[in-house]
Design an enzyme around this catalytic site. Structure first.
Site, PDB file in Angstrom:
ATOM      1  N   GLU A 174      -1.628  36.466 -11.499  1.00 22.35           N
ATOM      2  CA  GLU A 174      -1.331  35.330 -10.624  1.00 22.35           C
ATOM      3  C   GLU A 174      -1.897  34.052 -11.220  1.00 22.35           C
ATOM      4  OE1 GLU A 174      -1.628  35.917  -6.466  1.00 22.35           O
ATOM      5  OE2 GLU A 174      -2.009  33.809  -6.012  1.00 22.35           O
ATOM      6  N   HIS A 176      -0.597  27.125   4.275  1.00 23.06           N
ATOM      7  CA  HIS A 176      -0.341  28.139   3.260  1.00 23.06           C
ATOM      8  C   HIS A 176       1.089  28.627   3.484  1.00 23.06           C
ATOM      9  CE1 HIS A 176      -1.226  32.416   1.674  1.00 23.06           C
ATOM     10  NE2 HIS A 176      -1.342  31.617   0.641  1.00 23.06           N
ATOM     11  N   ARG A 191      -5.342  23.647   5.549  1.00 24.22           N
ATOM     12  CA  ARG A 191      -4.464  23.868   4.398  1.00 24.22           C
ATOM     13  C   ARG A 191      -3.294  24.673   4.907  1.00 24.22           C
ATOM     14  NH1 ARG A 191      -4.524  28.558   0.186  1.00 24.22           N
ATOM     15  NH2 ARG A 191      -5.981  29.429   1.659  1.00 24.22           N
ATOM     16  N   HIS A 227       3.393  31.008  -3.377  1.00 17.55           N
ATOM     17  CA  HIS A 227       2.860  30.327  -2.203  1.00 17.55           C
ATOM     18  C   HIS A 227       2.597  28.859  -2.498  1.00 17.55           C
ATOM     19  CE1 HIS A 227       1.152  34.478  -0.772  1.00 17.55           C
ATOM     20  NE2 HIS A 227       2.462  34.457  -0.866  1.00 17.55           N
ATOM     21  N   TYR A 286      -5.593  35.013 -12.646  1.00 19.24           N
ATOM     22  CA  TYR A 286      -6.344  36.203 -12.246  1.00 19.24           C
ATOM     23  C   TYR A 286      -5.458  37.377 -11.873  1.00 19.24           C
ATOM     24  CZ  TYR A 286      -5.378  34.686  -7.393  1.00 19.24           C
ATOM     25  OH  TYR A 286      -4.780  34.325  -6.214  1.00 19.24           O
ATOM     26  N   ASP A 301      -4.201  39.747  -9.107  1.00 21.48           N
ATOM     27  CA  ASP A 301      -4.104  39.866  -7.657  1.00 21.48           C
ATOM     28  C   ASP A 301      -3.330  41.138  -7.343  1.00 21.48           C
ATOM     29  OD1 ASP A 301      -4.445  39.155  -5.004  1.00 21.48           O
ATOM     30  OD2 ASP A 301      -2.512  38.154  -4.919  1.00 21.48           O
TER      31      ASP A 301
END
Lengths: 137, 494
Positions: free
Chosen positions: B95, B238, B236, B152, B88, B90
């Site tokens: 990304e 990150h 999660r 990330h 997509y 970003d």
């Protein structure tokens, strides 16, 4: 976990930060699959929620992107070249004289540097200067 | 042992168009993402309803506006792929977010598949550009002018582990792990001390220890609390501190070792306090010292090098894992980490086929000595950039690979397969297979849900709050029995 307690967990989740906006309307079933159907919304409803929130953060993409999308209907599917082979030079270690080994390594390095020269972007100065990105993430 | 490992990476690519005076990054991103035509056609929304990037792991909600595009923009910016990934736009970068995987080896396969997907669509996009113009894509993290974009990592963790418990050991771990997973960079930026070459692409950009931001005042530990899963059970983590790596070996270690350290943290097995006095200063000082000699002040009043700190972590992980059974990949990761730390102590250049910053440094130094150039030369900056070029025939990392100077972890066949197939052992399988089997009926997707439009004006959303479910084992027969999405939903309830 029993269905009842699953359901409770789920409802709590619905209320918490990061939860979906939908309400549990349908009978929800937890199967072994780990899936459950939680809501049935009309498309209209779904879009209204989304659209209400839009616009503010909207980025102007300039031209309508869809014509570009349509234009790329070209069929050519290019085959990936792949990253090349797996061979690791296959140089036997044992019994080779140091000098020969050194010579070989030098030759390898020369080949590598020649290849770099063949592919390195021309006008490096200009290119590097023009490579400007916006911050991301 | 802790909870099962689920991980993934998000990669933002650098993008430029050569010979195009009107180059605009955003429309170029829309072009490249939409040029990807390998998957079945579908007008599928990314379901922003499910997102909340402003929830902070420290237990509060940060004020701000959530980004939600309108329908057409949404479809133009987001592609959810049959391999379970999201590709997509970003901000001003294409990304690739990999599907969820269960181990470091699959992570390498799917991250590398992402590179190839970007390359396939780059070539398609080029057929639409004016004569002479060429789009180029880089898997790096900075333009060397102070602008950074990320790579990330995401790790699913047990919600019961307190965030404080996570942060304390991670600050020293993240500040120093770059010595074996940095991607290397010529020069410094963002007001960093001048240097000729540094270990990490990203270190210059970290300005604080712990925070929610990812674009300004970047933190070493990011607090985004958006589990994309059952938030009662999971968090999660990150991780925004890492570099975009090209070397498979480096990617493998980066995610494999970090997952082991996190499991140790979750199981409360951290036995040594390795707190740094100033992690933000430390991360930069370590990066600016390829000799690995800099000694960092610790909270206990002593000084340690980054390598000593990493060896302390290794020792703790070895002790932690000694009483647990590791799977073959975890075992291999641990052995390789040990090997690499040993080599770093002897001579980092031993790792010139394995660790990105060392591979790149060797390449540049050899080139410099042949051409009699120095670090400030623009050709040297070009080498740095072109190491990350995704073109298989022009990218310098791929050149090393072709010449047998990059140790591989996975095969080309595995990478190629992952372009069109999701991992089979996470919910990515269900996502990908639904997109493959029912493209016309999928209405919207998010990591933890998929919704279907069944043509009768109703949208049905299926939740996937368990990342370890929705796997081939659990849902293949359900999918096989369902020729349409309507049947799928029916079968789910019978």
């Amino acid at each position: 976990m029993a269905l009842g307690s699953r359901r409770r967990l789920f409802q709590e989740r619905e209320g918490g930060a990061g939860s979906g906006s939908g309400k549990i309307r349908q009978d929800q079933r937890w199967m072994e699959t780990g899936l459950c159907e939680v809501e049935a919304k009309s498309e209209d409803e779904m879009m209204t929620t989304t659209q209400k929130k839009m616009a503010r953060a909207r980025l102007d993409v300039g031209a309508d992107p869809m014509p570009l999308y349509m234009a790329s209907a070209g069929e050519q599917k290019q085959k990936q070249k792949g990253g090349g082979g797996d061979e690791d030079g296959g140089k036997g270690e044992g019994g080779q004289k140091l000098a020969e080994k050194g010579e070989e390594l030098k030759e390898e390095m020369d080949n590598l540097l020649d290849e770099i020269d063949a592919v390195l972007e021309e006008n490096a100065e200009e290119f590097v200067k023009n490579y400007v990105q916006r911050g991301g993430e | 042992m802790a909870i099962s490992t689920i991980m993934g990476t998000e990669i933002e690519f650098g993008i430029t168009v050569k010979n195009d005076p009107d180059f605009d990054p955003i429309s170029s991103c829309v072009l490249i993402v939409n040029a990807y035509r390998e998957d079945p056609e579908g007008r599928i929304l990314w379901d922003y309803d499910q997102e909340n990037p402003l929830a902070d792991a420290r237990g509060f909600q940060v004020e701000g506006e959530k980004y939600t595009p309108n329908q057409q923009e949404n479809i133009a910016r987001n592609k959810t792929l049959i391999n379970g990934a999201r590709y997509y736009v970003d901000h001003a970068h294409p990304e690739y977010s990999s599907p969820e995987v269960t181990n470091a080896r699959d992570l390498v396969i799917h991250e590398k598949a992402g590179e190839r997907i970007a390359e396939i669509s780059r070539r398609e996009a080029n057929t639409l550009l004016p004569e002479g113009a060429e789009m180029l894509v880089y898997k790096n993290n900075s333009d060397r002018k102070g602008n950074s974009y990320g790579c990330h990592e995401n790790y699913l963790m047990d919600r019961r582990t307190s965030f404080k418990q996570v942060v304390e050991p991670l600050l020293p771990f993240f500040s120093t792990r770059q010595i074996w997973c940095g991607a290397g960079k010529v020069g410094s930026e963002n007001r960093g001390h001048p240097c000729s070459y540094q270990i990490s692409q990203r270190a210059d950009f970290f300005e604080t220890e712990v925070a929610l931001d990812t674009m300004v005042k970047r933190p070493i530990v990011n607090t985004r609390d958006e589990p994309h899963a059952d938030r009662e059970k999971y968090r999660r983590l990150h991780v925004i501190v890492g570099d975009s790596n090209m070397s498979e070996y480096t990617i493998y270690l980066r995610n494999g070792v970090t997952a082991l350290v996190l499991a140790m943290i979750e199981d409360g097995a951290v036995t040594k306090d390795l707190s740094l006095r100033d992690p933000v200063r430390a991360i930069r000082d370590v990066s600016h010292d390829p000799s690995l000699r800099v000694r960092l002040p610790m909270d206990d009043g002593k000084h340690r090098t980054a390598l000593e700190i990493q060896n302390d972590f290794l020792e703790m992980v070895l002790a932690y894992t000694s009483s647990r059974s590791l799977d073959p990949i975890q075992k291999d990761v641990l052995e390789k980490w040990q090997e690499v730390l040993g080599a770093l102590a002897r001579d980092p250049m031993e790792l010139d086929t394995r660790i990105d910053w060392i591979m790149k440094k060797r390449l540049i130094e050899n080139y410099m000595s042949r051409k009699k150039l120095d670090w400030s030369d623009s050709q040297i900056q070009m080498l740095d950039l072109q190491y990350h070029d995704l073109r298989p025939d022009k990218g310098l990392y791929f050149l090393l690979e072709r010449q047998g100077k990059a140790v591989r972890i996975v095969t080309d066949e595995e990478i190629q397969h992952a372009i069109h197939n999701p991992p089979t052992d996470t919910r990515a399988y269900f996502r990908g297979e639904c997109l493959r089997r029912y493209p016309g009926e999928v209405f919207g997707v998010n990591w933890d849900s998929i919704s279907f439009g069944l043509g009768d004006d109703s949208i049905k959303r299926v939740m996937m709050s368990e990342p370890t479910k929705g796997t081939k084992q659990f849902v293949e027969s359900l999918l096989d029995r369902s020729r349409t999405a309507a049947q799928l939903l029916e079968n789910m309830q019978s």
